[in-house]
Design a protein around this motif. Sequence first.
Motif, PDB file in Angstrom:
ATOM      1  N   ASP A  17       0.834  -1.196   0.000  1.00  0.00           N
ATOM      2  CA  ASP A  17       0.000   0.000   0.000  1.00  0.00           C
ATOM      3  C   ASP A  17       0.873   1.252   0.000  1.00  0.00           C
ATOM      4  OD1 ASP A  17      -2.319  -1.455  -0.034  1.00  0.00           O
ATOM      5  OD2 ASP A  17      -2.659  -1.331   2.126  1.00  0.00           O
ATOM      6  N   LEU A  21       1.632   4.173  -3.155  1.00  0.00           N
ATOM      7  CA  LEU A  21       1.558   5.619  -2.980  1.00  0.00           C
ATOM      8  C   LEU A  21       2.895   6.268  -3.307  1.00  0.00           C
ATOM      9  CD1 LEU A  21       0.192   8.215  -2.020  1.00  0.00           C
ATOM     10  CD2 LEU A  21       0.844   7.600   0.325  1.00  0.00           C
ATOM     11  N   ARG A  24       3.422   6.906  -6.971  1.00  0.00           N
ATOM     12  CA  ARG A  24       2.674   8.057  -7.485  1.00  0.00           C
ATOM     13  C   ARG A  24       3.367   9.374  -7.120  1.00  0.00           C
ATOM     14  NH1 ARG A  24      -3.784   6.648  -6.454  1.00  0.00           N
ATOM     15  NH2 ARG A  24      -3.687   4.460  -7.139  1.00  0.00           N
ATOM     16  N   ARG A 307      -4.632  11.986  -0.252  1.00  0.00           N
ATOM     17  CA  ARG A 307      -6.022  11.880   0.196  1.00  0.00           C
ATOM     18  C   ARG A 307      -6.823  10.941  -0.701  1.00  0.00           C
ATOM     19  NH1 ARG A 307      -8.456  17.460   1.333  1.00  0.00           N
ATOM     20  NH2 ARG A 307      -7.955  17.725  -0.880  1.00  0.00           N
ATOM     21  N   ALA A 308      -6.633  11.072  -2.013  1.00  0.00           N
ATOM     22  CA  ALA A 308      -7.345  10.182  -2.943  1.00  0.00           C
ATOM     23  C   ALA A 308      -6.910   8.737  -2.753  1.00  0.00           C
ATOM     24  CB  ALA A 308      -7.087  10.624  -4.376  1.00  0.00           C
ATOM     25  N   TYR A 309      -5.637   8.524  -2.504  1.00  0.00           N
ATOM     26  CA  TYR A 309      -5.127   7.160  -2.314  1.00  0.00           C
ATOM     27  C   TYR A 309      -5.709   6.558  -1.035  1.00  0.00           C
ATOM     28  CZ  TYR A 309      -1.706   3.356  -2.470  1.00  0.00           C
ATOM     29  OH  TYR A 309      -1.104   2.115  -2.541  1.00  0.00           O
ATOM     30  N   CYS A 310      -5.786   7.347   0.027  1.00  0.00           N
ATOM     31  CA  CYS A 310      -6.372   6.856   1.275  1.00  0.00           C
ATOM     32  C   CYS A 310      -7.851   6.506   1.078  1.00  0.00           C
ATOM     33  CB  CYS A 310      -6.218   7.893   2.383  1.00  0.00           C
ATOM     34  SG  CYS A 310      -4.514   8.067   2.993  1.00  0.00           S
ATOM     35  N   GLU A 311      -8.550   7.299   0.300  1.00  0.00           N
ATOM     36  CA  GLU A 311      -9.955   6.999   0.016  1.00  0.00           C
ATOM     37  C   GLU A 311     -10.079   5.673  -0.725  1.00  0.00           C
ATOM     38  OE1 GLU A 311     -11.524  10.314  -2.084  1.00  0.00           O
ATOM     39  OE2 GLU A 311     -11.526  11.665  -0.347  1.00  0.00           O
ATOM     40  N   GLU A 312      -9.163   5.413  -1.653  1.00  0.00           N
ATOM     41  CA  GLU A 312      -9.183   4.140  -2.374  1.00  0.00           C
ATOM     42  C   GLU A 312      -9.006   2.957  -1.422  1.00  0.00           C
ATOM     43  OE1 GLU A 312      -6.285   4.086  -5.471  1.00  0.00           O
ATOM     44  OE2 GLU A 312      -6.869   6.061  -6.256  1.00  0.00           O
ATOM     45  N   LEU A 313      -8.160   3.149  -0.403  1.00  0.00           N
ATOM     46  CA  LEU A 313      -7.873   2.063   0.544  1.00  0.00           C
ATOM     47  C   LEU A 313      -8.896   1.995   1.672  1.00  0.00           C
ATOM     48  CD1 LEU A 313      -4.008   2.488   1.003  1.00  0.00           C
ATOM     49  CD2 LEU A 313      -5.193   0.850  -0.468  1.00  0.00           C
ATOM     50  N   GLY A 314      -9.707   3.024   1.812  1.00  0.00           N
ATOM     51  CA  GLY A 314     -10.640   3.069   2.932  1.00  0.00           C
ATOM     52  C   GLY A 314      -9.960   3.441   4.243  1.00  0.00           C
ATOM     53  N   TYR A 317      -8.753   9.706   6.607  1.00  0.00           N
ATOM     54  CA  TYR A 317      -7.827  10.825   6.401  1.00  0.00           C
ATOM     55  C   TYR A 317      -8.468  12.043   7.048  1.00  0.00           C
ATOM     56  CZ  TYR A 317      -4.972  14.208   3.702  1.00  0.00           C
ATOM     57  OH  TYR A 317      -4.132  15.222   3.307  1.00  0.00           O
TER      58      TYR A 317
END
Length: 360
Positions: A17, A21, A24, A307-314, A317
């Motif tokens: 994970d 990130l 990116r 933030r977008a990556y954390c949203e993808e992982l649930g 944030y």
Amino acid sequence: MTDVTTADPGDRTRGSDYAGLSRRIVQAGLLERRPGYYAVRLGLVGALFAGGWTAFFLIGDSWYQIPVAVFLAVVFAQIALVAHDLAHRQVFRSRRSSEIAGLVAGNLVIGMSYGWWMDKHTRHHANPNHEDHDPDVSPEVLIWSERQARASRGIARFIGRWEAFLFFPLLTLEGLNLHVSSFRALRRPSLRNRAVEGLLLVVHVAAYLGAVFAVLPVGKALVFLALHQAVFGVYLGCTFAPNHKGMPMLTGEDELDFLRRQVLTSRNVRGGWLVDNALGGLNYQIEHHLFPSMPTPNLRRAQPIVRAYCEELGVEYLETGLLRSYAQALRHMHAVGAPLRAGRRATPPEAAVGAGAPAE
């Protein structure tokens, strides 16, 4: 001494994970140095420092030195933030250049041991908000969890009852605490460059006190020193307090990978140009903890990616306003002190991560 820039991906459980990130961030070029930014920032802070002391000597024996004391306290705090970036090697690529600049900024200019602080901050980054390993939540004076409340003794137990109300008044002593802790650290054989650190600290104290008492009579000098150190401490405390205080506290029972350990214990603070500069970019605490060597001006650009990556992982944030961040921290401190106010032992804290974070 471990390098504060080391980004240990930690437990390899779900370690990919963080790797995803990281790819990116690297592809976006956000780990590249920003020499132009730091040249301007260092030049500006240096000019403000020189200007503040020039004003001090020009004004002379006058109560108009009061605003000068406040101004220099703000400048000292900004220099501390520069030393923070130097410790993370955001400014210079080489360790030696970073260390030399850090010793000048920390020890010589503001009287804070660069080596002591760097060691302490490295341990914080490795285990943020961990009750056993993070020195920033050590219950020496303040308590940060019910478990610490149960075990508290002496001054920590006394202050813990009302620490939410005493937090900001206690910050007025933080500047003095940094100076005392810096000299105490010189007794440690493990401290790198002890002789150099000690010499620079002594030169700072001699020049600082010598200048103040040479220009001002004793009474005004003492007022100047007290105000300068008090504002310096409050400013630094208000810079670091919004980042982790009131966020989940971890123990040895919590097994989190590197990404979750950093994100779930950190809080970002919303704000524009003023907040970014006042907090030295530390309002992007989540991004800073994930990528500690990332130059300060790149943190804002990294935020939407993280933030977008954390949203993808649930992965939760948390971002809030500056005043609300203080309110969350103070509510948490008041809550963990409740058992002490009631005169009873606390019940064991909830094991679930997130129990310490107030809801938005």
